[in-house]
Write an enzyme that holds these catalytic residues in place. Structure first.
Site, PDB file in Angstrom:
ATOM      1  N   TYR A  73     -18.645  17.081 -13.091  1.00  0.00           N
ATOM      2  CA  TYR A  73     -19.145  15.696 -13.107  1.00  0.00           C
ATOM      3  C   TYR A  73     -20.056  15.468 -11.889  1.00  0.00           C
ATOM      4  O   TYR A  73     -19.736  15.902 -10.775  1.00  0.00           O
ATOM      5  CB  TYR A  73     -17.928  14.751 -13.086  1.00  0.00           C
ATOM      6  CG  TYR A  73     -18.249  13.330 -12.735  1.00  0.00           C
ATOM      7  CD1 TYR A  73     -19.120  12.572 -13.514  1.00  0.00           C
ATOM      8  CD2 TYR A  73     -17.670  12.732 -11.621  1.00  0.00           C
ATOM      9  CE1 TYR A  73     -19.414  11.266 -13.181  1.00  0.00           C
ATOM     10  CE2 TYR A  73     -17.952  11.414 -11.294  1.00  0.00           C
ATOM     11  CZ  TYR A  73     -18.829  10.689 -12.077  1.00  0.00           C
ATOM     12  OH  TYR A  73     -19.124   9.400 -11.742  1.00  0.00           O
ATOM     13  N   ARG A  79       0.849  -1.205   0.000  1.00  0.00           N
ATOM     14  CA  ARG A  79       0.000   0.000   0.000  1.00  0.00           C
ATOM     15  C   ARG A  79       0.883   1.252   0.000  1.00  0.00           C
ATOM     16  O   ARG A  79       0.547   2.277  -0.586  1.00  0.00           O
ATOM     17  CB  ARG A  79      -0.939  -0.011   1.221  1.00  0.00           C
ATOM     18  CG  ARG A  79      -1.587   1.328   1.490  1.00  0.00           C
ATOM     19  CD  ARG A  79      -2.844   1.257   2.342  1.00  0.00           C
ATOM     20  NE  ARG A  79      -2.774   0.389   3.492  1.00  0.00           N
ATOM     21  CZ  ARG A  79      -2.100   0.656   4.622  1.00  0.00           C
ATOM     22  NH1 ARG A  79      -1.411   1.758   4.740  1.00  0.00           N
ATOM     23  NH2 ARG A  79      -2.128  -0.196   5.622  1.00  0.00           N
ATOM     24  N   LYS A 101     -10.737   6.854 -17.921  1.00  0.00           N
ATOM     25  CA  LYS A 101     -11.190   7.378 -19.208  1.00  0.00           C
ATOM     26  C   LYS A 101     -10.064   7.306 -20.252  1.00  0.00           C
ATOM     27  O   LYS A 101      -9.557   6.241 -20.520  1.00  0.00           O
ATOM     28  CB  LYS A 101     -11.743   8.790 -18.991  1.00  0.00           C
ATOM     29  CG  LYS A 101     -12.704   8.891 -17.791  1.00  0.00           C
ATOM     30  CD  LYS A 101     -13.970   8.121 -18.047  1.00  0.00           C
ATOM     31  CE  LYS A 101     -14.848   7.771 -16.877  1.00  0.00           C
ATOM     32  NZ  LYS A 101     -14.907   8.524 -15.682  1.00  0.00           N
ATOM     33  N   ASP A 122      -9.634  19.250 -12.987  1.00  0.00           N
ATOM     34  CA  ASP A 122      -9.892  17.884 -13.441  1.00  0.00           C
ATOM     35  C   ASP A 122      -9.641  17.879 -14.953  1.00  0.00           C
ATOM     36  O   ASP A 122     -10.383  18.493 -15.721  1.00  0.00           O
ATOM     37  CB  ASP A 122     -11.348  17.524 -13.097  1.00  0.00           C
ATOM     38  CG  ASP A 122     -11.698  16.093 -13.468  1.00  0.00           C
ATOM     39  OD1 ASP A 122     -11.101  15.565 -14.419  1.00  0.00           O
ATOM     40  OD2 ASP A 122     -12.588  15.529 -12.814  1.00  0.00           O
TER      41      ASP A 122
HETATM   42  C1  LIG Z   1     -14.626  14.418 -15.359  1.00  0.00           C
HETATM   43  C2  LIG Z   1     -14.669  13.272 -14.401  1.00  0.00           C
HETATM   44  N1  LIG Z   1     -13.978  13.349 -13.253  1.00  0.00           N
HETATM   45  C3  LIG Z   1     -13.987  12.338 -12.345  1.00  0.00           C
HETATM   46  C4  LIG Z   1     -14.712  11.191 -12.570  1.00  0.00           C
HETATM   47  C5  LIG Z   1     -14.701  10.085 -11.536  1.00  0.00           C
HETATM   48  O1  LIG Z   1     -13.792   9.109 -11.923  1.00  0.00           O
HETATM   49  P1  LIG Z   1     -13.934   7.550 -11.540  1.00  0.00           P
HETATM   50  O2  LIG Z   1     -15.177   7.051 -12.191  1.00  0.00           O
HETATM   51  O3  LIG Z   1     -12.670   6.961 -12.099  1.00  0.00           O
HETATM   52  O4  LIG Z   1     -13.999   7.472 -10.061  1.00  0.00           O
HETATM   53  C6  LIG Z   1     -15.439  11.066 -13.761  1.00  0.00           C
HETATM   54  C7  LIG Z   1     -16.225   9.835 -14.014  1.00  0.00           C
HETATM   55  O5  LIG Z   1     -17.010   9.777 -14.931  1.00  0.00           O
HETATM   56  C8  LIG Z   1     -15.412  12.129 -14.696  1.00  0.00           C
HETATM   57  O6  LIG Z   1     -16.107  12.075 -15.842  1.00  0.00           O
END
Ligand SMILES: Cc1ncc(COP(=O)(O)O)c(C=O)c1O
Length: 389
Positions: free
Chosen positions: A107, A54, A204, A179
């Site tokens: 998101y 970890r 993604k 992000d």
């Molecule tokens: C722009 C964005 N940030 C964060 C996340 C969250 O990521 P995760 O699904 O890997 O936890 C998503 C998920 O769709 C996203 O589209």
């Protein structure tokens, strides 16, 4: 040769892997998957560097080195998911009474996380339209600590001026978190524009094949890095070694995938913009996009995400989605296969109808992640589905 002298495409293949990768390396070309959860020590009082997976895992370290190199930052950290990375930032940096300013089109899962922190941990959040930087400045309170952005945002693909907002933030000693999931470091490097912390859903484009859940944080400041790394370990939100291997592998084709996602998306967005059954198209690469110029200035591409409203409402949108044959009706994005979804009923259903209305997420809205298939096949599938509504 220093990694810094190499181009993005070369670093995406080599950094973290190869002969210099690890003490005791047998010159593996591909990073081994180190599954051992613990490490033997020779002496009771001398733990050595590797103690427990970890805290230290060589496959993860290889990936973290590559994350930092591609994002152009000093440090990179791997997480079990994008939301694990986001929650770690909140955990590491906020205390009760603090205030956060967020883009109103974040998101849905990020907004849900903010709501939990508001309810349980006494922080407050203001969501504003950050496409206008003054809205961010106007929302600053004496207790504000963080400004949280996405550009382009999810699902309305709004673009915000990262540099202008970072300048405002730094004037007020605030941190800016961006992000960067939608563009990936191939098209946009928020740290170079002034962001203090860059966060990704690795799930993604970076992993790219819809087979990994992962997250990452990239940053330059040593004291912020130490705080976040401490929580990465204390919360235990690390990715598995196998997932790290898959991401190292996926990253090798990031630049090629992003170019194809983008050229396909531009063709599909242009097709949609001219379609009589489409009321509105959201794609930052169209000249009609309200922040087209900002996108052009701060990023080297527009990505592969498109949203659009069909003429009609929920009924027409659902009928259209259920008529598609090649596009997969699924949440998520950034994989090689084209995915399509209904934000109000799927990815953004975790926020209230009122919030969706305020954010402009209509029941006729559809979000598409354009894959790397042949664009003629994609457009033919859309055309036949429009014929069903
Ligand atoms: C722009 C964005 N940030 C964060 C996340 C969250 O990521 P995760 O699904 O890997 O936890 C998503 C998920 O769709 C996203 O589209």
């Amino acid at each position: 040769m220093s990694h810094k002298d190499l181009s993005f495409d070369t670093r995406a293949i080599h950094v973290g892997e190869g002969a210099e990768f690890l003490e005791g390396s047998k010159n593996e070309v591909v990073a081994p998957i180190y599954l051992s959860s613990t490490y033997a020590r020779k002496e009771v009082k001398n733990p050595g560097f590797y103690q427990y997976s970890r805290s230290q895992n060589p496959t993860r370290f290889a990936l973290e080195e590559r994350y930092a190199s591609l994002e152009g930052t000093t440090y990179g950290l791997g997480f079990a998911s994008g939301l694990a990375a986001e929650a770690t930032i909140l955990f590491a940096l906020l205390k009760p009474g603090d205030h956060v300013i967020g883009f109103d089109d974040l998101y849905g899962g990020t907004k849900r996380l903010f709501h939990q922190w508001e309810e349980k941990y006494g922080i407050t959040v203001s969501l504003v339209d950050a496409a206008v930087p003054k809205n961010v400045e106007d929302a600053i309170l004496p207790q504000t600590k963080l400004i949280w952005l996405e550009s382009p945002s999810n699902p309305l693909l709004k673009v915000c001026d990262i540099k202008a907002i970072a300048n405002i933030a730094h004037k007020h000693q605030l941190l800016v978190i961006v992000d960067n999931t939608f563009l990936s470091p191939y098209f946009q490097k928020p740290a170079a524009l002034g962001a203090d912390i860059v966060v990704h859903s690795i799930t993604k484009y970076i992993a790219g094949h819809s087979d990994v859940i992962g997250g990452a944080i990239m940053l330059n400041d040593k004291s912020l890095y130490d705080k976040i790394k401490f929580c990465q370990n204390s919360l235990g939100v690390v990715p598995s070694p196998f997932d790290c291997y898959l991401v190292l592998r996926g990253l090798k084709t990031l630049s090629m995938r992003m170019e194809k996602h983008q050229s396909n998306a531009l063709a599909v967005a242009t097709y949609l913009e001219n379609h009589p059954k489409v009321a509105r198209v959201y794609f930052p690469g169209l000249k009609s996009h309200p922040q087209y110029e900002i996108g052009l200035r701060q990023a080297s591409g527009f990505g592969g995400m498109i949203s659009f409203e069909v003429v009609g409402g929920e009924k027409e949108a659902v009928q259209f989605l259920e008529s598609l044959k090649l596009f997969t009706l699924a949440e998520s994005l950034g994989g090689v296969e084209s995915l399509i979804e209904h934000p109000a009923l799927m990815t953004h259903s975790s926020i209230t109808a009122k919030e969706r209305e305020l954010a402009g997420i209509k029941d006729s809205l559809i979000r598409v992640s354009i894959g790397v298939e042949d664009q003629k096949d994609l457009i033919a599938d859309l055309e036949q589905a429009f014929g069903m509504i």
